[in-house]
Design an enzyme around this catalytic site. Structure first.
Site: not given
Ligand code: A2P
Length: 334
Positions: A15, A100, A129, A156, A159, A235, A242, A315
């Site tokens: 990221v 968050r 994401c 998802q 990555s 996943r 995603h 994502n």
């Protein structure tokens, strides 16, 4: 035009690299870029605006003179170092889950709730994401007819779990194809040629933390604690992108055609919905793109006010780096 000093914490990660590329491609007004990582990669270089820049080790004093710090090095790093950044007068945009749900920290997707930015106290959180792409697609429907309940299943890419996860999928696929065994280490089961219904750890309720993030973050971003959301996060062996199957129960009836029109005019959304030409988004077509792509829009035959759609997004971009850079852009414009 004013230029800013920007630090990227976790600059050598998947990221972090995308954040640096996004700052460059969107021509964010940068006076100086400071890539920060652990001591392991201090001294290595990254490329930015055709210059080679030395990666520095993250320390408590890394943020002196820094205007914006984009964090993506894991929750514990944000917990420890974001307060030092704030103390230095820097604005933190944090891509980890650490802050968050803190009621004093705005959780922002600029297309959905830019107004929340005005209340920030130095830290702004970037959503998970999977939540980010979903709320971009939900918002126009939410505003038009209200949303009672959302049932989402995710597909998802690896990555989202970082660079070691990308390596695991690549190496395991190669070894498996040549008949060998490659035991999992990042994931709890082999990810190559498989699907794993677990992202993050399990809670007592039977949900995973990732699923609960989607539920709680959606309520916070839409500023609607009453919206009912349930999620299954899975996943899949895809490198980037995603996908989500989203079932939406609206408060008032809305047709699929009306949803298509709303989404065609929504910021950050691109509708790809022509089944007669086999046109719908896939992670391969969304990777490397900025938009949240939506297709397979149809009315749910099983309930009165139901809409089904398929939502795909890179994502690393809208799900992470792009959203963080958009927040910084918003702040320098306002
Ligand atoms: P490093 O490359 O030095 O380990 P990803 O999520 O793709 O695995 O990337 C994680 C990012 O977080 C990397 O840039 C990694 O740097 C960084 N990171 C991990 N631990 C630390 C730490 N203790 N201090 C600073 N950065 C860290």
């Amino acid at each position: 035009m004013k230029e800013y000093v920007v630090a990227v914490v976790g600059a050598t990660g998947v990221v972090g690299k995308e954040m640096i590329d996004t700052l460059e491609s969107r021509e964010f007004p940068i006076k100086r870029l400071i890539p920060l990582a652990s001591e392991r990669s201090a001294g290595s270089t990254i490329s930015f605006n055709e210059k080679s820049i030395r990666v520095e080790e993250l320390t408590e004093s890394s943020f002196e003179g820094v205007d914006f710090a984009l964090f993506s090095a894991g929750g514990s790093i944000s917990e420890k170092y974001a307060p030092f950044a704030v103390k230095s007068g820097c604005i933190v945009i944090d891509n980890t889950s650490h802050f968050r749900m803190d009621p004093t920290v705005p959780l922002v997707v600029p297309e959905v709730n830019p107004g929340a930015l005005k209340d920030h106290k130095g830290i702004i959180a970037n959503p998970n994401c999977s939540t980010a792409q979903m709320v971009v697609a939900l918002k126009p429907i939410y505003d038009a007819v209200g949303i009672e309940r959302v049932v989402v299943s995710t597909y998802q890419s690896v990555s989202g779990a970082g660079k070691s996860a990308l390596e695991e999928l690549e190496n395991q696929s190669r070894v498996n194809l040549s008949g060998g065994n490659y035991p999992p280490s990042v994931f709890t089961h082999p990810i190559a040629f498989n699907v794993i219904p677990q992202i993050d750890s399990f809670l007592e309720s039977g949900y995973t933390k990732e699923e609960m993030k989607m539920i709680q973050e959606t309520q916070k971003i839409l500023n609607d604690p009453a919206i009912r959301v349930t999620a299954t996060a899975v996943r899949v062996p895809v490198f980037v992108g995603h996908s989500e199957s989203i079932n939406i129960q609206t408060k008032q009836k809305i047709t699929a055609q009306k949803v298509r029109e709303l989404l065609e005019n929504a910021p950050g959304v691109e509708v790809m919905d022509a089944p007669e030409n086999f046109e719908y988004p896939t992670p391969r077509s969304a990777a490397g793109q900025d938009a949240v792509f939506v297709g397979r829009i149809r009315e749910d035959v099983s309930i009165e006010n139901g809409i089904e759609l398929w939502c795909v997004c890179d994502n690393l971009r809208k799900g992470a780096a792009l959203n963080a850079v958009q927040i910084a852009e918003y702040l320098i414009q306002s």
